[in-house]
Design a protein around this motif. Structure first.
Motif, PDB file in Angstrom:
ATOM      1  N   PRO A  13      80.818  55.771  42.573  1.00 51.12           N
ATOM      2  CA  PRO A  13      80.437  55.016  43.775  1.00 51.12           C
ATOM      3  C   PRO A  13      81.630  54.430  44.529  1.00 51.12           C
ATOM      4  CG  PRO A  13      79.853  53.787  41.799  1.00 51.12           C
ATOM      5  CD  PRO A  13      80.306  55.141  41.359  1.00 51.12           C
ATOM      6  N   TYR A  14      82.650  53.966  43.826  1.00 47.06           N
ATOM      7  CA  TYR A  14      83.797  53.363  44.498  1.00 47.06           C
ATOM      8  C   TYR A  14      84.579  54.408  45.300  1.00 47.06           C
ATOM      9  CZ  TYR A  14      82.889  49.384  41.478  1.00 47.06           C
ATOM     10  OH  TYR A  14      82.294  48.341  40.839  1.00 47.06           O
ATOM     11  N   LYS A  15      84.819  55.544  44.687  1.00 45.01           N
ATOM     12  CA  LYS A  15      85.555  56.607  45.372  1.00 45.01           C
ATOM     13  C   LYS A  15      84.787  57.113  46.582  1.00 45.01           C
ATOM     14  CE  LYS A  15      88.067  58.446  41.398  1.00 45.01           C
ATOM     15  NZ  LYS A  15      88.247  59.619  40.538  1.00 45.01           N
ATOM     16  N   SER A  16      83.469  57.225  46.463  1.00 48.31           N
ATOM     17  CA  SER A  16      82.688  57.748  47.584  1.00 48.31           C
ATOM     18  C   SER A  16      82.724  56.793  48.775  1.00 48.31           C
ATOM     19  CB  SER A  16      81.245  58.013  47.160  1.00 48.31           C
ATOM     20  OG  SER A  16      80.599  56.821  46.779  1.00 48.31           O
ATOM     21  N   ILE A  17      82.722  55.485  48.516  1.00 51.62           N
ATOM     22  CA  ILE A  17      82.833  54.521  49.617  1.00 51.62           C
ATOM     23  C   ILE A  17      84.188  54.656  50.292  1.00 51.62           C
ATOM     24  CG2 ILE A  17      83.043  52.057  50.166  1.00 51.62           C
ATOM     25  CD1 ILE A  17      80.881  51.545  48.067  1.00 51.62           C
ATOM     26  N   LEU A  18      85.238  54.736  49.504  1.00 52.80           N
ATOM     27  CA  LEU A  18      86.578  54.848  50.080  1.00 52.80           C
ATOM     28  C   LEU A  18      86.777  56.161  50.829  1.00 52.80           C
ATOM     29  CD1 LEU A  18      88.670  53.257  47.196  1.00 52.80           C
ATOM     30  CD2 LEU A  18      87.933  52.209  49.339  1.00 52.80           C
ATOM     31  N   ILE A  19      86.196  57.246  50.339  1.00 50.06           N
ATOM     32  CA  ILE A  19      86.277  58.530  51.047  1.00 50.06           C
ATOM     33  C   ILE A  19      85.558  58.436  52.384  1.00 50.06           C
ATOM     34  CG2 ILE A  19      85.467  60.927  51.017  1.00 50.06           C
ATOM     35  CD1 ILE A  19      86.061  60.914  47.982  1.00 50.06           C
ATOM     36  N   ALA A  20      84.348  57.862  52.379  1.00 45.13           N
ATOM     37  CA  ALA A  20      83.577  57.730  53.617  1.00 45.13           C
ATOM     38  C   ALA A  20      84.307  56.849  54.631  1.00 45.13           C
ATOM     39  CB  ALA A  20      82.201  57.169  53.312  1.00 45.13           C
ATOM     40  N   VAL A  21      84.920  55.766  54.162  1.00 45.81           N
ATOM     41  CA  VAL A  21      85.666  54.873  55.052  1.00 45.81           C
ATOM     42  C   VAL A  21      86.879  55.594  55.627  1.00 45.81           C
ATOM     43  CG1 VAL A  21      87.132  52.811  55.069  1.00 45.81           C
ATOM     44  CG2 VAL A  21      84.878  52.733  54.016  1.00 45.81           C
ATOM     45  N   PHE A  22      87.605  56.304  54.793  1.00 48.84           N
ATOM     46  CA  PHE A  22      88.798  57.008  55.261  1.00 48.84           C
ATOM     47  C   PHE A  22      88.450  58.088  56.287  1.00 48.84           C
ATOM     48  CE2 PHE A  22      91.934  60.442  54.863  1.00 48.84           C
ATOM     49  CZ  PHE A  22      93.072  59.743  55.236  1.00 48.84           C
ATOM     50  N   VAL A  23      87.443  58.889  55.984  1.00 49.88           N
ATOM     51  CA  VAL A  23      87.060  59.972  56.909  1.00 49.88           C
ATOM     52  C   VAL A  23      86.525  59.396  58.217  1.00 49.88           C
ATOM     53  CG1 VAL A  23      85.453  61.894  57.234  1.00 49.88           C
ATOM     54  CG2 VAL A  23      86.666  61.649  55.081  1.00 49.88           C
ATOM     55  N   GLY A  24      85.652  58.396  58.113  1.00 47.81           N
ATOM     56  CA  GLY A  24      85.090  57.786  59.315  1.00 47.81           C
ATOM     57  C   GLY A  24      86.146  57.116  60.176  1.00 47.81           C
ATOM     58  N   SER A  25      87.084  56.429  59.530  1.00 47.95           N
ATOM     59  CA  SER A  25      88.154  55.772  60.273  1.00 47.95           C
ATOM     60  C   SER A  25      89.066  56.782  60.952  1.00 47.95           C
ATOM     61  CB  SER A  25      88.984  54.900  59.340  1.00 47.95           C
ATOM     62  OG  SER A  25      88.205  53.883  58.803  1.00 47.95           O
ATOM     63  N   THR A  26      89.387  57.832  60.248  1.00 51.27           N
ATOM     64  CA  THR A  26      90.251  58.865  60.821  1.00 51.27           C
ATOM     65  C   THR A  26      89.607  59.498  62.049  1.00 51.27           C
ATOM     66  OG1 THR A  26      91.153  59.324  58.628  1.00 51.27           O
ATOM     67  CG2 THR A  26      91.495  60.995  60.323  1.00 51.27           C
ATOM     68  N   LEU A  47      86.263  46.716  59.692  1.00 47.16           N
ATOM     69  CA  LEU A  47      86.167  47.801  58.722  1.00 47.16           C
ATOM     70  C   LEU A  47      86.526  47.311  57.324  1.00 47.16           C
ATOM     71  CD1 LEU A  47      85.947  50.929  58.174  1.00 47.16           C
ATOM     72  CD2 LEU A  47      88.423  50.929  58.461  1.00 47.16           C
ATOM     73  N   ILE A  48      87.566  46.515  57.220  1.00 46.27           N
ATOM     74  CA  ILE A  48      87.991  45.995  55.922  1.00 46.27           C
ATOM     75  C   ILE A  48      86.927  45.066  55.339  1.00 46.27           C
ATOM     76  CG2 ILE A  48      89.702  44.504  54.810  1.00 46.27           C
ATOM     77  CD1 ILE A  48      91.749  45.710  56.807  1.00 46.27           C
ATOM     78  N   VAL A  49      86.341  44.222  56.186  1.00 51.93           N
ATOM     79  CA  VAL A  49      85.309  43.292  55.715  1.00 51.93           C
ATOM     80  C   VAL A  49      84.081  44.046  55.226  1.00 51.93           C
ATOM     81  CG1 VAL A  49      83.708  41.490  56.472  1.00 51.93           C
ATOM     82  CG2 VAL A  49      86.105  41.375  57.134  1.00 51.93           C
ATOM     83  N   VAL A  50      83.626  45.027  55.998  1.00 52.91           N
ATOM     84  CA  VAL A  50      82.438  45.794  55.615  1.00 52.91           C
ATOM     85  C   VAL A  50      82.704  46.591  54.334  1.00 52.91           C
ATOM     86  CG1 VAL A  50      80.932  47.689  56.327  1.00 52.91           C
ATOM     87  CG2 VAL A  50      81.501  45.897  57.938  1.00 52.91           C
ATOM     88  N   THR A  51      83.881  47.188  54.215  1.00 57.97           N
ATOM     89  CA  THR A  51      84.227  47.942  53.014  1.00 57.97           C
ATOM     90  C   THR A  51      84.271  47.031  51.787  1.00 57.97           C
ATOM     91  OG1 THR A  51      85.528  49.475  54.340  1.00 57.97           O
ATOM     92  CG2 THR A  51      85.934  49.463  51.976  1.00 57.97           C
ATOM     93  N   ALA A  52      84.864  45.862  51.934  1.00 58.31           N
ATOM     94  CA  ALA A  52      84.916  44.921  50.816  1.00 58.31           C
ATOM     95  C   ALA A  52      83.505  44.497  50.408  1.00 58.31           C
ATOM     96  CB  ALA A  52      85.745  43.702  51.193  1.00 58.31           C
ATOM     97  N   PHE A  53      82.637  44.283  51.383  1.00 58.98           N
ATOM     98  CA  PHE A  53      81.259  43.907  51.081  1.00 58.98           C
ATOM     99  C   PHE A  53      80.519  45.030  50.355  1.00 58.98           C
ATOM    100  CE2 PHE A  53      76.758  43.323  52.378  1.00 58.98           C
ATOM    101  CZ  PHE A  53      76.537  42.117  51.731  1.00 58.98           C
ATOM    102  N   GLN A  54      80.712  46.267  50.791  1.00 56.83           N
ATOM    103  CA  GLN A  54      80.081  47.407  50.123  1.00 56.83           C
ATOM    104  C   GLN A  54      80.582  47.543  48.687  1.00 56.83           C
ATOM    105  OE1 GLN A  54      81.021  50.651  52.732  1.00 56.83           O
ATOM    106  NE2 GLN A  54      79.054  50.498  53.796  1.00 56.83           N
ATOM    107  N   LEU A  55      81.871  47.384  48.481  1.00 58.03           N
ATOM    108  CA  LEU A  55      82.422  47.469  47.128  1.00 58.03           C
ATOM    109  C   LEU A  55      81.874  46.347  46.252  1.00 58.03           C
ATOM    110  CD1 LEU A  55      86.113  48.424  47.941  1.00 58.03           C
ATOM    111  CD2 LEU A  55      84.353  49.896  46.966  1.00 58.03           C
ATOM    112  N   TYR A  56      81.695  45.169  46.835  1.00 61.75           N
ATOM    113  CA  TYR A  56      81.112  44.050  46.098  1.00 61.75           C
ATOM    114  C   TYR A  56      79.678  44.366  45.682  1.00 61.75           C
ATOM    115  CZ  TYR A  56      78.837  39.577  45.306  1.00 61.75           C
ATOM    116  OH  TYR A  56      78.085  38.572  44.779  1.00 61.75           O
TER     117      TYR A  56
END
Length: 65
Positions: A13-26, A47-56
């Protein structure tokens, strides 16, 4: 492909969130650069706030299991 992604998100789950954030941001930054010919990094704070919340939320869900 869709079933593979769902299975991957359940296993990592952690990697998938980071992949989605990276691809979407790019993609988003590339489109914005093509339109405006400049890059403004102020929008990355949200973006950083939403990603941190999702990881939480994922870590909280993993603790319940």
């Amino acid at each position: 492909m869709d079933k593979k992604w769902i299975k991957y998100t359940q296993l990592n789950p952690y990697k998938s969130i980071l992949i989605a954030v990276f691809v979407g941001s790019t993609i988003g930054i590339s489109i914005k650069y093509l339109i405006n010919q400049d890059i403004r990094f102020e929008g990355l704070l949200g973006l950083i706030v939403v990603t941190a919340f999702q990881l939480y939320l994922v870590s909280k869900r993993d603790k319940k299991k």
